[in-house]
Design an enzyme around this catalytic site. Structure first.
Site, mmCIF file in Angstrom:
data_model
loop_
_atom_site.group_PDB
_atom_site.id
_atom_site.type_symbol
_atom_site.label_atom_id
_atom_site.label_comp_id
_atom_site.label_asym_id
_atom_site.label_seq_id
_atom_site.Cartn_x
_atom_site.Cartn_y
_atom_site.Cartn_z
ATOM 1 N N CYS A 90 56.487 22.933 20.898
ATOM 2 C CA CYS A 90 57.619 23.825 20.690
ATOM 3 C C CYS A 90 57.104 25.257 20.608
ATOM 4 O O CYS A 90 56.164 25.552 19.880
ATOM 5 C CB CYS A 90 58.427 23.527 19.438
ATOM 6 S SG CYS A 90 59.115 21.886 19.417
ATOM 7 N N ARG A 109 54.416 25.021 25.657
ATOM 8 C CA ARG A 109 54.392 24.300 24.387
ATOM 9 C C ARG A 109 55.512 23.252 24.296
ATOM 10 O O ARG A 109 55.551 22.450 23.361
ATOM 11 C CB ARG A 109 54.539 25.285 23.238
ATOM 12 C CG ARG A 109 53.416 26.290 23.151
ATOM 13 C CD ARG A 109 53.623 27.202 21.980
ATOM 14 N NE ARG A 109 53.506 26.478 20.748
ATOM 15 C CZ ARG A 109 52.391 26.332 20.061
ATOM 16 N NH1 ARG A 109 51.289 26.902 20.477
ATOM 17 N NH2 ARG A 109 52.366 25.645 18.956
ATOM 18 N N TRP A 159 60.127 20.563 22.464
ATOM 19 C CA TRP A 159 59.493 19.300 22.853
ATOM 20 C C TRP A 159 60.026 18.297 21.852
ATOM 21 O O TRP A 159 59.668 18.325 20.679
ATOM 22 C CB TRP A 159 57.975 19.423 22.766
ATOM 23 C CG TRP A 159 57.256 18.213 23.275
ATOM 24 C CD1 TRP A 159 56.925 17.938 24.567
ATOM 25 C CD2 TRP A 159 56.778 17.103 22.492
ATOM 26 N NE1 TRP A 159 56.280 16.721 24.638
ATOM 27 C CE2 TRP A 159 56.183 16.197 23.379
ATOM 28 C CE3 TRP A 159 56.810 16.792 21.143
ATOM 29 C CZ2 TRP A 159 55.613 15.004 22.971
ATOM 30 C CZ3 TRP A 159 56.236 15.588 20.726
ATOM 31 C CH2 TRP A 159 55.641 14.717 21.637
ATOM 32 N N ASN A 170 59.038 24.058 14.332
ATOM 33 C CA ASN A 170 57.974 23.386 15.056
ATOM 34 C C ASN A 170 57.329 22.419 14.078
ATOM 35 O O ASN A 170 56.837 22.847 13.041
ATOM 36 C CB ASN A 170 56.963 24.455 15.522
ATOM 37 C CG ASN A 170 55.818 23.872 16.312
ATOM 38 O OD1 ASN A 170 55.759 22.676 16.550
ATOM 39 N ND2 ASN A 170 54.891 24.718 16.720
ATOM 40 N N GLY A 171 57.377 21.144 14.366
ATOM 41 C CA GLY A 171 56.790 20.168 13.459
ATOM 42 C C GLY A 171 57.721 19.001 13.226
ATOM 43 O O GLY A 171 58.672 18.795 13.988
ATOM 44 N N GLU A 183 38.639 10.514 32.714
ATOM 45 C CA GLU A 183 39.351 11.789 32.890
ATOM 46 C C GLU A 183 40.161 11.783 34.197
ATOM 47 O O GLU A 183 41.296 12.258 34.246
ATOM 48 C CB GLU A 183 38.325 12.937 32.854
ATOM 49 C CG GLU A 183 38.817 14.311 33.300
ATOM 50 C CD GLU A 183 39.920 14.906 32.427
ATOM 51 O OE1 GLU A 183 40.327 14.281 31.447
ATOM 52 O OE2 GLU A 183 40.397 15.999 32.778
ATOM 53 N N LYS A 237 44.159 12.362 34.731
ATOM 54 C CA LYS A 237 44.778 13.360 35.634
ATOM 55 C C LYS A 237 45.845 12.687 36.496
ATOM 56 O O LYS A 237 46.927 13.225 36.712
ATOM 57 C CB LYS A 237 43.727 13.995 36.569
ATOM 58 C CG LYS A 237 42.641 14.860 35.938
ATOM 59 C CD LYS A 237 43.102 15.995 35.103
ATOM 60 C CE LYS A 237 43.227 15.625 33.676
ATOM 61 N NZ LYS A 237 43.241 16.680 32.687
ATOM 62 N N GLU A 295 49.000 11.595 34.176
ATOM 63 C CA GLU A 295 49.904 12.625 33.655
ATOM 64 C C GLU A 295 50.532 13.467 34.761
ATOM 65 O O GLU A 295 51.669 13.910 34.606
ATOM 66 C CB GLU A 295 49.214 13.493 32.601
ATOM 67 C CG GLU A 295 47.988 14.214 33.071
ATOM 68 C CD GLU A 295 47.284 14.982 31.948
ATOM 69 O OE1 GLU A 295 47.869 15.208 30.891
ATOM 70 O OE2 GLU A 295 46.125 15.360 32.178
ATOM 71 N N HIS A 329 34.512 -8.259 32.918
ATOM 72 C CA HIS A 329 34.917 -8.808 31.607
ATOM 73 C C HIS A 329 36.434 -8.852 31.455
ATOM 74 O O HIS A 329 36.929 -8.987 30.347
ATOM 75 C CB HIS A 329 34.279 -7.992 30.479
ATOM 76 C CG HIS A 329 32.790 -8.033 30.493
ATOM 77 N ND1 HIS A 329 32.073 -9.175 30.196
ATOM 78 C CD2 HIS A 329 31.868 -7.089 30.823
ATOM 79 C CE1 HIS A 329 30.782 -8.929 30.318
ATOM 80 N NE2 HIS A 329 30.629 -7.672 30.710
ATOM 81 N N LYS A 363 51.662 21.571 26.354
ATOM 82 C CA LYS A 363 50.280 22.040 26.436
ATOM 83 C C LYS A 363 49.558 22.007 25.087
ATOM 84 O O LYS A 363 48.409 21.620 25.002
ATOM 85 C CB LYS A 363 50.305 23.465 26.999
ATOM 86 C CG LYS A 363 48.938 24.035 27.297
ATOM 87 C CD LYS A 363 48.397 23.512 28.598
ATOM 88 C CE LYS A 363 46.974 23.948 28.857
ATOM 89 N NZ LYS A 363 46.257 22.941 29.657
HETATM 90 C C1 F6R Z 1 45.225 16.518 29.599
HETATM 91 C C2 F6R Z 1 45.504 17.450 28.539
HETATM 92 C C3 F6R Z 1 45.465 16.951 27.131
HETATM 93 C C4 F6R Z 1 44.645 17.926 26.276
HETATM 94 C C5 F6R Z 1 44.705 17.535 24.805
HETATM 95 C C6 F6R Z 1 43.855 18.425 23.938
HETATM 96 O O1 F6R Z 1 45.262 17.134 30.843
HETATM 97 O O2 F6R Z 1 45.756 18.583 28.766
HETATM 98 O O3 F6R Z 1 44.946 15.675 27.042
HETATM 99 O O4 F6R Z 1 43.340 17.936 26.740
HETATM 100 O O5 F6R Z 1 46.022 17.584 24.356
HETATM 101 O O6 F6R Z 1 44.212 19.763 24.065
HETATM 102 P P1 F6R Z 1 43.257 20.925 23.608
HETATM 103 O O7 F6R Z 1 42.093 20.952 24.515
HETATM 104 O O8 F6R Z 1 44.089 22.159 23.688
HETATM 105 O O9 F6R Z 1 42.843 20.610 22.201
#
Ligand code: F6R
Length: 616
Positions: A2, A28, A80, A106-107, A494, A498, A501, A517, A611
């Site tokens: 948020c 956010r 959010w 926010n929260g 990773e 990608k 998401e 396994h 984000k």
């Molecule tokens: C994946 C992604 C999230 C962040 C995670 C941590 O693409 O963006 O998994 O990596 O939420 O975020 P930060 O790095 O800001 O602590």
């Protein structure tokens, strides 16, 4: 999670100021947005009847308001959703029953249920399904009670306008009751003031001349003012056109010393440049960032090297993509520096802190520096006396302020929700730190230089065309399996993240040795199987895994320094020693990005994500 933004002051276009602020905070949260506003004529005595509200579901990015509204007092929110679906009614701001108090949040108010029942029985009328709405009604309830008491105490017949002190107390008493991690901003027509309180979620105040600002991130304020105050937990602020005062939530005492920081560095939103998407631009930024890390590493690098050398136990902590960088760190440190470094995802670290001492070093990795699971982990580690280091991209973030030493990634703004360049920047630093521990930094620089060449090979039209062709095949399937061993194992994880998401296709990364396994049961004719096969000791065993999948009908995509007959599709990457993980990660990023485009998804803002993850 948020984005929140508030303004009170001399300008008459507060709605637009808030709208622009929200646009910079949209990463956010972006399921809905709203703005509460009014115009105060300071000289006129006449009362303003009610606060006006604009609310919409969907993204705020391209929104332009059709009519000009005169306003000098406003606050806004990009949501959010946590409690209550994505609807116009559930979007913030929320109003009290009299429509004279508006609130953004926010929260999560964990005890909202009990408060709501109490307020309903006192006659409050709830309009939304959110936990947030209890906050504004509880404040209204407190405010009315306190106002009545004041009149009784002073035996006044005519009620005077509140100077803000009663409103502040009403918000303080409400905020004290909330369980959980929260930040709220509340505007009140009667006192013509904004009150903001925080515990956990970030809040920054910006001081101007005859105007003041509030936001959840400092960069949203930069274009207006550079005099910033980062609110601490359990602080409450009253903000008027020409005053900002800070009080303690617990006892209501005023803080006499409030130090505003003068922001010296710029955190400029980079924009998309000539690229179609932020994510694509950020993927293309990577060679430049790694080059900069090699040539001009952050000044704290050497300090972190010393701390690791002298610590009795170093722990890498992060979430999501940052957690995979941490996991990769364990392999890098083992291989290069011959050091055992521990690792945990942020949300689990709190359950492992019992073995920390004042000789431990905790190195938290985070792009935003605001991820609540990391912040909470660090706070717990601090109670054990551990030294805290942070590897972070956003200046002035909560994590930076909590940590003893910081390495800034200097990767520029990462605006796409899907993290890319912050990940490879972290890998580059982990490699440099490891080589520096054994006094062979130049060797690390040499490998990272090779990785830049390799990434540039990938970011080439022909290569992209090849991946674009491959994603047409991948798009026909609901599941993709990705294997790697050793250094390539975190890259497999990773890459799967990608793809998940950005494109919403289920992808699963795992250690190639684990295939037999259990996961192999899922491989059938045509199942896409991606194998990372670098020129290291894992090559033979991972190739065997690829063969085993092929034998069950799997479609094998080999990401390797050399072709092999088992591959149905070969994506070449140069051998750059340990730094091969960087181009490997870039291939995973492109797979996610191009699959998203193939499926008509905007990879900059995938559904359900935000984000900065500032809620638990
Ligand atoms: C994946 C992604 C999230 C962040 C995670 C941590 O693409 O963006 O998994 O990596 O939420 O975020 P930060 O790095 O800001 O602590």
């Amino acid at each position: 999670m948020c984005g929140i933004f508030g303004y009170i002051g001399k300008k008459n276009n507060a709605v637009n100021i808030v709208l622009d602020g929200l646009k910079t905070l949209e990463y956010r949260g972006y399921d809905s947005w709203g703005i509460a506003f009014t115009f105060i004529e300071y000289k006129a005595k006449k009362e303003i009847k009610s606060i006006k509200i604009i609310k919409k579901t969907g993204k705020i990015g391209g929104v332009v308001l059709s009519e000009k509204v005169r306003s000098n007092f406003a606050l806004g929110h990009t949501r959010w959703a946590t409690h209550g679906g994505v609807t116009k009614i559930n979007a913030h701001p929320h109003l009290d029953c009299s429509n004279k108090i508006a609130l953004i949040h926010n929260g999560i108010i964990e005890n909202y249920d009990e408060i709501k029942n109490e307020l309903i029985s006192n006659g409050h009328n709830f309009r939304s399904e959110t936990d947030t709405e209890v906050a504004v009604h509880l404040i209204e309830e407190n405010y009315n009670k306190l106002k009545k008491q004041k009149i009784k105490n002073k035996k006044q017949k005519v009620r005077l306008r509140d100077d803000g002190s009663t409103f502040l107390e009403a918000v303080r008493l409400a905020f004290k009751r909330f369980a959980g991690l929260n930040a709220i901003i509340v505007m009140d027509l009667d006192s013509r003031s904004i009150v903001a309180a925080k515990n956990g979620s970030p809040l920054v105040l910006g001081k101007g001349k005859d105007e003041n600002y509030l936001a959840s991130d400092s960069h949203a304020l930069q274009r207006h003012t550079r005099d910033l105050y980062y609110m601490e937990d359990e602080e409450i602020a009253i903000v008027k056109r020409n005053k900002i005062e800070i009080y303690d939530v617990k006892d209501g005492n005023k803080k006499n010393k409030v130090n505003f920081h003068r922001l010296t560095c710029s955190y400029k939103l980079d924009g998309k440049g000539s690229f179609s998407h932020h994510m694509l631009k950020e993927i293309y930024d990577q060679p430049k960032i790694i080059n900069q890390i090699i040539r001009n590493p952050d000044k704290s690098l050497q300090k972190i090297v010393q701390l690791i050398k002298k610590s009795y136990g170093t722990y890498l902590v992060g979430c999501g993509t940052a957690a995979y960088a941490c996991l990769e760190g364990t392999y890098i440190f083992s291989k290069i520096a011959k050091r055992h470094i521990n690792y945990s995802v942020g949300s689990e670290f709190g359950y492992l802190v019992n073995y920390l001492t004042n000789k431990s070093l905790v190195l938290a990795l985070s792009q935003s520096g605001e991820t609540i699971d990391v912040i909470e982990a660090i706070k717990k580690a601090k109670t054990k006396g551990a030294t805290i280091g942070a590897m972070v991209n956003v200046y002035g973030s909560t994590l930076c302020r909590l940590s003893d030493h910081q390495i800034y990634l200097h990767a520029g703004t990462e605006q796409a929700v899907v993290s890319t360049k912050a990940f490879t920047a972290k890998l580059a630093y982990l490699i440099l730190i490891s080589f520096s521990i054994i006094d062979k930094k130049d060797e690390g620089i040499n490998l990272l230089s090779k990785s830049i060449i390799s990434v540039n090979d990938i970011l080439n039209d022909e290569y992209i065309k090849k991946i674009s062709k491959l994603v047409k095949y991948l798009n026909r399937y609901n599941n993709i399996y990705i294997i790697g061993r050793g250094l390539s194992y975190p890259i497999a994880l990773e890459s799967a993240l990608k793809i998940k998401e950005a494109s919403y296709i289920h992808a699963e990364g795992f250690a190639a040795g684990e295939l037999k396994h259990g996961v192999i049961a899922l491989i059938e004719k045509g199942t896409p199987c991606i194998a990372f096969l670098p020129n290291d000791e894992t090559y033979g065993a991972s190739l065997a895994g690829a063969m085993e999948m092929k034998a069950r009908g799997g479609y094998i995509v080999g990401i390797s320094y050399k072709p092999h007959e088992v591959f149905d599709c070969y994506l070449p990457i140069r051998d750059c020693g340990i730094a091969t993980i960087i181009p490997s990660a870039v291939v995973g990023q492109l797979l996610g990005f191009l699959l998203a485009l193939e499926r008509g998804i905007n990879p900059d803002m995938p559904r359900n994500l935000a984000k900065s993850v500032t809620v638990k």
